[in-house]
Design a protein around this motif. Structure first.
Motif, PDB file in Angstrom:
ATOM      1  N   ASN A 165       0.828  -1.209   0.000  1.00 18.69           N
ATOM      2  CA  ASN A 165       0.000   0.000   0.000  1.00 18.69           C
ATOM      3  C   ASN A 165       0.860   1.255   0.000  1.00 18.69           C
ATOM      4  O   ASN A 165       0.454   2.291  -0.487  1.00 18.69           O
ATOM      5  CB  ASN A 165      -0.985   0.008   1.175  1.00 18.69           C
ATOM      6  N   GLN A 166       2.069   1.164   0.535  1.00 23.94           N
ATOM      7  CA  GLN A 166       2.944   2.332   0.511  1.00 23.94           C
ATOM      8  C   GLN A 166       3.497   2.559  -0.891  1.00 23.94           C
ATOM      9  O   GLN A 166       3.765   3.685  -1.273  1.00 23.94           O
ATOM     10  CB  GLN A 166       4.079   2.165   1.512  1.00 23.94           C
ATOM     11  N   MET A 167       3.679   1.482  -1.648  1.00 25.92           N
ATOM     12  CA  MET A 167       4.202   1.635  -2.992  1.00 25.92           C
ATOM     13  C   MET A 167       3.168   2.287  -3.904  1.00 25.92           C
ATOM     14  O   MET A 167       3.495   2.847  -4.923  1.00 25.92           O
ATOM     15  CB  MET A 167       4.628   0.280  -3.562  1.00 25.92           C
ATOM     16  N   LYS A 168       1.882   2.204  -3.519  1.00 24.50           N
ATOM     17  CA  LYS A 168       0.832   2.814  -4.335  1.00 24.50           C
ATOM     18  C   LYS A 168       0.795   4.325  -4.148  1.00 24.50           C
ATOM     19  O   LYS A 168       0.222   5.036  -4.939  1.00 24.50           O
ATOM     20  CB  LYS A 168      -0.534   2.223  -3.966  1.00 24.50           C
ATOM     21  N   MET A 169       1.383   4.810  -3.063  1.00 27.51           N
ATOM     22  CA  MET A 169       1.369   6.239  -2.802  1.00 27.51           C
ATOM     23  C   MET A 169       2.196   6.960  -3.863  1.00 27.51           C
ATOM     24  O   MET A 169       3.051   6.378  -4.505  1.00 27.51           O
ATOM     25  CB  MET A 169       1.936   6.532  -1.415  1.00 27.51           C
ATOM     26  N   ASN A 170       1.942   8.231  -4.010  1.00 23.30           N
ATOM     27  CA  ASN A 170       2.665   9.003  -5.011  1.00 23.30           C
ATOM     28  C   ASN A 170       4.040   9.374  -4.480  1.00 23.30           C
ATOM     29  O   ASN A 170       4.248  10.453  -3.945  1.00 23.30           O
ATOM     30  CB  ASN A 170       1.872  10.256  -5.391  1.00 23.30           C
ATOM     31  N   LEU A 171       4.985   8.455  -4.624  1.00 22.60           N
ATOM     32  CA  LEU A 171       6.337   8.707  -4.165  1.00 22.60           C
ATOM     33  C   LEU A 171       7.191   9.310  -5.261  1.00 22.60           C
ATOM     34  O   LEU A 171       8.332   9.673  -5.041  1.00 22.60           O
ATOM     35  CB  LEU A 171       6.982   7.402  -3.678  1.00 22.60           C
ATOM     36  N   ARG A 172       6.673   9.418  -6.459  1.00 19.14           N
ATOM     37  CA  ARG A 172       7.485   9.845  -7.597  1.00 19.14           C
ATOM     38  C   ARG A 172       7.424  11.340  -7.855  1.00 19.14           C
ATOM     39  O   ARG A 172       8.099  11.837  -8.747  1.00 19.14           O
ATOM     40  CB  ARG A 172       7.039   9.097  -8.862  1.00 19.14           C
ATOM     41  N   GLN A 173       6.586  12.053  -7.090  1.00 20.96           N
ATOM     42  CA  GLN A 173       6.530  13.502  -7.264  1.00 20.96           C
ATOM     43  C   GLN A 173       6.610  14.173  -5.894  1.00 20.96           C
ATOM     44  O   GLN A 173       5.937  13.769  -4.949  1.00 20.96           O
ATOM     45  CB  GLN A 173       5.258  13.929  -7.982  1.00 20.96           C
ATOM     46  N   PRO A 215       5.762  16.669  -3.067  1.00 21.83           N
ATOM     47  CA  PRO A 215       4.594  17.491  -2.725  1.00 21.83           C
ATOM     48  C   PRO A 215       4.953  18.953  -2.473  1.00 21.83           C
ATOM     49  O   PRO A 215       4.070  19.806  -2.417  1.00 21.83           O
ATOM     50  CB  PRO A 215       4.057  16.830  -1.456  1.00 21.83           C
ATOM     51  N   GLU A 216       6.241  19.263  -2.349  1.00 24.73           N
ATOM     52  CA  GLU A 216       6.678  20.644  -2.089  1.00 24.73           C
ATOM     53  C   GLU A 216       6.926  21.407  -3.388  1.00 24.73           C
ATOM     54  O   GLU A 216       6.365  22.453  -3.621  1.00 24.73           O
ATOM     55  CB  GLU A 216       7.953  20.623  -1.240  1.00 24.73           C
ATOM     56  N   CYS A 217       7.800  20.866  -4.250  1.00 18.37           N
ATOM     57  CA  CYS A 217       8.204  21.597  -5.458  1.00 18.37           C
ATOM     58  C   CYS A 217       7.726  20.924  -6.742  1.00 18.37           C
ATOM     59  O   CYS A 217       7.992  21.418  -7.823  1.00 18.37           O
ATOM     60  CB  CYS A 217       9.723  21.753  -5.482  1.00 18.37           C
ATOM     61  N   GLU A 218       7.014  19.796  -6.578  1.00 23.82           N
ATOM     62  CA  GLU A 218       6.495  19.021  -7.713  1.00 23.82           C
ATOM     63  C   GLU A 218       7.615  18.446  -8.572  1.00 23.82           C
ATOM     64  O   GLU A 218       7.387  18.043  -9.709  1.00 23.82           O
ATOM     65  CB  GLU A 218       5.504  19.831  -8.549  1.00 23.82           C
ATOM     66  N   GLY A 219       8.840  18.435  -8.058  1.00 22.70           N
ATOM     67  CA  GLY A 219       9.948  17.820  -8.768  1.00 22.70           C
ATOM     68  C   GLY A 219       9.767  16.305  -8.856  1.00 22.70           C
ATOM     69  O   GLY A 219       9.009  15.716  -8.087  1.00 22.70           O
ATOM     70  N   GLU A 220      10.447  15.721  -9.808  1.00 22.19           N
ATOM     71  CA  GLU A 220      10.301  14.283 -10.022  1.00 22.19           C
ATOM     72  C   GLU A 220      11.617  13.535  -9.900  1.00 22.19           C
ATOM     73  O   GLU A 220      11.711  12.375 -10.284  1.00 22.19           O
ATOM     74  CB  GLU A 220       9.641  14.025 -11.382  1.00 22.19           C
ATOM     75  N   ARG A 221      12.654  14.213  -9.375  1.00 15.95           N
ATOM     76  CA  ARG A 221      13.930  13.531  -9.160  1.00 15.95           C
ATOM     77  C   ARG A 221      14.041  13.147  -7.685  1.00 15.95           C
ATOM     78  O   ARG A 221      14.664  13.849  -6.889  1.00 15.95           O
ATOM     79  CB  ARG A 221      15.090  14.442  -9.583  1.00 15.95           C
ATOM     80  N   SER A 235      15.627  15.405  -4.663  1.00 16.66           N
ATOM     81  CA  SER A 235      16.972  15.919  -4.931  1.00 16.66           C
ATOM     82  C   SER A 235      16.942  17.362  -5.417  1.00 16.66           C
ATOM     83  O   SER A 235      17.985  17.998  -5.535  1.00 16.66           O
ATOM     84  CB  SER A 235      17.697  15.020  -5.940  1.00 16.66           C
ATOM     85  N   ASP A 236      15.770  17.897  -5.702  1.00 16.87           N
ATOM     86  CA  ASP A 236      15.669  19.296  -6.118  1.00 16.87           C
ATOM     87  C   ASP A 236      15.579  20.247  -4.926  1.00 16.87           C
ATOM     88  O   ASP A 236      16.341  21.198  -4.824  1.00 16.87           O
ATOM     89  CB  ASP A 236      14.455  19.493  -7.026  1.00 16.87           C
ATOM     90  N   CYS A 237      14.654  19.989  -3.993  1.00 15.28           N
ATOM     91  CA  CYS A 237      14.458  20.918  -2.871  1.00 15.28           C
ATOM     92  C   CYS A 237      14.899  20.325  -1.541  1.00 15.28           C
ATOM     93  O   CYS A 237      15.001  21.044  -0.556  1.00 15.28           O
ATOM     94  CB  CYS A 237      13.002  21.376  -2.785  1.00 15.28           C
ATOM     95  N   GLY A 238      15.145  19.025  -1.480  1.00 11.12           N
ATOM     96  CA  GLY A 238      15.632  18.408  -0.254  1.00 11.12           C
ATOM     97  C   GLY A 238      14.548  17.941   0.692  1.00 11.12           C
ATOM     98  O   GLY A 238      14.855  17.383   1.754  1.00 11.12           O
TER      99      GLY A 238
END
Ligand code: ZN
Length: 80
Positions: free
Chosen positions: A4-12, A14-20, A54-57
């Motif tokens: 269920n944790q893998m289904k969460m949006n871990l790829r974006q 929530p602060e800067c909308e970065g994807e790295r 890796s963009d905003c920390g």
């Protein structure tokens, strides 16, 4: 880590909308109990997923295993 944790949006982020984003799986240990008190067993370990942008920390922590159940019964934790 639980599915269920893998289904969460871990790829974006929530602060800067970065994807790295980068993730690592570790454990909470007794010496980290100041952040996660009483979630582990006698030796103080419970799974912990750490995701860092890796963009905003911004760093997110996800407690796994029995830690989330233990906090419901622990005097060290209160509902928000
Ligand atoms: Zn970010």
């Amino acid at each position: 880590m639980e599915r269920n944790q893998m289904k969460m949006n871990l790829r974006q982020c929530p602060e800067c909308e970065g994807e790295r984003l980068y993730a690592t799986e570790t454990q909470t240990w007794n010496h980290t109990a100041v952040l996660w008190p009483r979630l582990g067993g006698f030796w103080g370990t419970t799974p912990l997923l750490v995701v860092v942008c890796s963009d905003c920390g911004l760093t997110r922590f996800y407690v796994g295993g029995e830690g989330r159940e233990k906090m419901k019964r622990s005097a060290k934790w209160r509902p928000v």
